[in-house]
Scaffold this motif. Structure first.
Motif, PDB file in Angstrom:
ATOM      1  N   THR A   2       0.835  -1.193   0.000  1.00 13.33           N
ATOM      2  CA  THR A   2       0.000   0.000   0.000  1.00 13.33           C
ATOM      3  C   THR A   2       0.872   1.246   0.000  1.00 13.33           C
ATOM      4  N   SER A   3       0.614   2.190  -0.916  1.00  7.95           N
ATOM      5  CA  SER A   3       1.406   3.412  -0.979  1.00  7.95           C
ATOM      6  C   SER A   3       0.919   4.412   0.058  1.00  7.95           C
ATOM      7  N   VAL A   4       1.792   5.344   0.392  1.00  8.29           N
ATOM      8  CA  VAL A   4       1.422   6.452   1.269  1.00  8.29           C
ATOM      9  C   VAL A   4       0.443   7.344   0.520  1.00  8.29           C
ATOM     10  N   ARG A   5      -0.659   7.703   1.179  1.00  8.89           N
ATOM     11  CA  ARG A   5      -1.657   8.578   0.559  1.00  8.89           C
ATOM     12  C   ARG A   5      -1.581   9.945   1.234  1.00  8.89           C
ATOM     13  N   ILE A   6      -1.459  10.985   0.426  1.00 11.84           N
ATOM     14  CA  ILE A   6      -1.309  12.347   0.930  1.00 11.84           C
ATOM     15  C   ILE A   6      -2.399  13.215   0.343  1.00 11.84           C
ATOM     16  N   LEU A   7      -3.100  13.941   1.209  1.00 11.52           N
ATOM     17  CA  LEU A   7      -4.123  14.890   0.773  1.00 11.52           C
ATOM     18  C   LEU A   7      -3.502  16.277   0.671  1.00 11.52           C
ATOM     19  N   ALA A   8      -3.641  16.926  -0.476  1.00  7.46           N
ATOM     20  CA  ALA A   8      -3.190  18.305  -0.669  1.00  7.46           C
ATOM     21  C   ALA A   8      -4.420  19.192  -0.863  1.00  7.46           C
ATOM     22  N   ILE A   9      -4.531  20.243  -0.081  1.00  4.66           N
ATOM     23  CA  ILE A   9      -5.651  21.184  -0.193  1.00  4.66           C
ATOM     24  C   ILE A   9      -5.184  22.411  -0.959  1.00  4.66           C
ATOM     25  N   GLU A  10      -5.803  22.639  -2.112  1.00  2.24           N
ATOM     26  CA  GLU A  10      -5.498  23.772  -2.992  1.00  2.24           C
ATOM     27  C   GLU A  10      -6.585  24.825  -2.807  1.00  2.24           C
ATOM     28  N   HIS A  11      -6.182  26.071  -2.577  1.00  2.00           N
ATOM     29  CA  HIS A  11      -7.140  27.121  -2.234  1.00  2.00           C
ATOM     30  C   HIS A  11      -7.608  27.948  -3.424  1.00  2.00           C
ATOM     31  N   VAL A  41     -15.519  18.659  -1.931  1.00  2.00           N
ATOM     32  CA  VAL A  41     -15.538  18.405  -0.488  1.00  2.00           C
ATOM     33  C   VAL A  41     -14.144  17.968  -0.046  1.00  2.00           C
ATOM     34  N   ILE A  42     -13.671  18.490   1.070  1.00  2.00           N
ATOM     35  CA  ILE A  42     -12.409  18.036   1.637  1.00  2.00           C
ATOM     36  C   ILE A  42     -12.628  16.643   2.216  1.00  2.00           C
ATOM     37  N   PRO A  43     -11.909  15.631   1.751  1.00  2.00           N
ATOM     38  CA  PRO A  43     -12.161  14.264   2.223  1.00  2.00           C
ATOM     39  C   PRO A  43     -11.834  14.098   3.708  1.00  2.00           C
ATOM     40  N   GLU A  44     -12.390  13.055   4.306  1.00  2.00           N
ATOM     41  CA  GLU A  44     -12.012  12.693   5.665  1.00  2.00           C
ATOM     42  C   GLU A  44     -10.548  12.273   5.679  1.00  2.00           C
ATOM     43  N   LEU A  45      -9.831  12.641   6.723  1.00  2.00           N
ATOM     44  CA  LEU A  45      -8.407  12.333   6.784  1.00  2.00           C
ATOM     45  C   LEU A  45      -8.126  10.879   7.143  1.00  2.00           C
ATOM     46  N   GLY A  46      -9.152  10.133   7.514  1.00  2.00           N
ATOM     47  CA  GLY A  46      -8.923   8.765   7.959  1.00  2.00           C
ATOM     48  C   GLY A  46      -8.256   7.883   6.930  1.00  2.00           C
ATOM     49  N   SER A  47      -8.480   8.142   5.660  1.00  2.00           N
ATOM     50  CA  SER A  47      -7.895   7.301   4.616  1.00  2.00           C
ATOM     51  C   SER A  47      -6.581   7.860   4.079  1.00  2.00           C
ATOM     52  N   PHE A  48      -6.052   8.934   4.703  1.00  2.00           N
ATOM     53  CA  PHE A  48      -4.804   9.547   4.262  1.00  2.00           C
ATOM     54  C   PHE A  48      -3.765   9.453   5.376  1.00  2.00           C
ATOM     55  N   ASP A  49      -2.509   9.471   4.958  1.00  2.00           N
ATOM     56  CA  ASP A  49      -1.397   9.377   5.906  1.00  2.00           C
ATOM     57  C   ASP A  49      -0.827  10.736   6.277  1.00  2.00           C
ATOM     58  N   ALA A  50      -1.050  11.764   5.458  1.00  2.00           N
ATOM     59  CA  ALA A  50      -0.461  13.074   5.706  1.00  2.00           C
ATOM     60  C   ALA A  50      -1.252  14.124   4.946  1.00  2.00           C
ATOM     61  N   LEU A  51      -0.994  15.392   5.294  1.00  2.00           N
ATOM     62  CA  LEU A  51      -1.720  16.530   4.723  1.00  2.00           C
ATOM     63  C   LEU A  51      -0.736  17.580   4.258  1.00  2.00           C
ATOM     64  N   ILE A  52      -1.006  18.172   3.087  1.00  2.00           N
ATOM     65  CA  ILE A  52      -0.311  19.371   2.618  1.00  2.00           C
ATOM     66  C   ILE A  52      -1.360  20.461   2.414  1.00  2.00           C
ATOM     67  N   VAL A  53      -1.137  21.625   2.999  1.00  2.00           N
ATOM     68  CA  VAL A  53      -2.010  22.780   2.777  1.00  2.00           C
ATOM     69  C   VAL A  53      -1.202  23.816   2.001  1.00  2.00           C
ATOM     70  N   LEU A  54      -1.702  24.175   0.834  1.00  2.00           N
ATOM     71  CA  LEU A  54      -0.954  24.993  -0.119  1.00  2.00           C
ATOM     72  C   LEU A  54      -1.214  26.485   0.075  1.00  2.00           C
ATOM     73  N   GLY A  55      -0.627  27.292  -0.813  1.00  2.00           N
ATOM     74  CA  GLY A  55      -0.702  28.741  -0.696  1.00  2.00           C
ATOM     75  C   GLY A  55      -1.907  29.342  -1.396  1.00  2.00           C
ATOM     76  N   GLY A  56      -1.928  30.664  -1.425  1.00  2.00           N
ATOM     77  CA  GLY A  56      -3.020  31.395  -2.049  1.00  2.00           C
ATOM     78  C   GLY A  56      -2.946  32.858  -1.672  1.00  2.00           C
ATOM     79  N   SER A  57      -3.744  33.671  -2.326  1.00  2.00           N
ATOM     80  CA  SER A  57      -3.666  35.116  -2.125  1.00  2.00           C
ATOM     81  C   SER A  57      -4.487  35.617  -0.941  1.00  2.00           C
ATOM     82  N   ALA A  58      -5.365  34.795  -0.390  1.00  2.00           N
ATOM     83  CA  ALA A  58      -6.209  35.211   0.731  1.00  2.00           C
ATOM     84  C   ALA A  58      -5.412  35.266   2.025  1.00  2.00           C
ATOM     85  N   GLY A  59      -5.936  36.007   2.996  1.00  2.00           N
ATOM     86  CA  GLY A  59      -5.418  35.941   4.344  1.00  2.00           C
ATOM     87  C   GLY A  59      -5.953  34.698   5.041  1.00  2.00           C
TER      88      GLY A  59
END
Length: 207
Positions: A2-11, A41-59
């Motif tokens: 099983t590979s590592v699953r990573i969720l990345a949130i793009e804003h 929809v942002i998925p539930e983190l239960g099926s992921f091993d790690a999280l990346i939260v990306l950049g954007g122009s908002a505060g």
């Protein structure tokens, strides 16, 4: 295996994981990008091993325009508590700082360009940023000898959250990377971007 699953949130459009996504996929990880700004929809983190939260122009607290922000900050508080590792870039790093009770303010002038940063003694022993250390040992809060050219593209500035370790510093926005708890890392600079993406940001094509 099983590979590592990573969720990345793009804003917002044009702020994807770029080189990080490529490196992670090459290393055998599965990277799933969630784009709540187009209604995903942002998925539930239960099926992921790690999280990346990306950049954007908002505060990081502009929740009215970005109604998923409170959910992301909640995920980051869970990461601070040790539930899962997270890497949070620019806006993501600012959201981590807010989740860790640090103040954020708007600079009178943005930082845009290549800046010379340096790794601190805490950063030199950090499991993520320690690989960047070049100089000899220094005192707490001081930088190692080798400079770290880095891309900055931000208007907001953050203070170091209580209890955080300052890992990378430099410029007149000295909090450039930090760790909260064991598994939550935040950066102000952009380690993920490449020249083509920066050119699009400067042209305003992806903002």
């Amino acid at each position: 295996m099983t590979s590592v699953r990573i969720l990345a949130i793009e804003h917002e459009r044009g702020t994807g994981p770029q080189r990080f996504g490529e490196w992670l996929i090459e290393a055998g990880a599965e990277v799933v990008v969630a784009r709540p700004y187009v209604g995903e929809v942002i998925p539930e983190l239960g099926s992921f091993d790690a999280l990346i939260v990306l950049g954007g122009s908002a505060g990081p607290t502009e929740d009215n325009e970005n109604p998923w922000f409170p959910e992301v900050r909640h995920l980051l508080r869970r990461s601070i508590a040790g539930e899962f590792p997270s890497l949070n870039i620019c806006l993501g790093g600012e959201m981590l700082a807010v989740a860790g009770d640090a103040p954020i303010w708007r600079r009178s002038h943005p930082q845009i360009g290549i800046y010379e940063l340096g790794i601190t003694s805490a950063g030199a022993s950090d499991p993520v940023f320690g690989a960047l250390a070049g100089g000899g040992p220094t005192g707490a809060g001081e930088t190692e000898g080798e400079s770290l050219p880095s891309v900055l593209f931000h208007q907001e500035e953050m203070a170091l959250p209580p209890g955080a370790e300052l890992l990378i510093t430099g410029s007149d926005a000295p909090v450039q990377a930090f760790r909260l708890g064991e598994f939550a890392w935040g950066t102000q600079f952009h380690p993920e971007t490449d020249a083509a993406q920066i050119a699009r940001w400067l042209d305003g094509n992806d903002l």
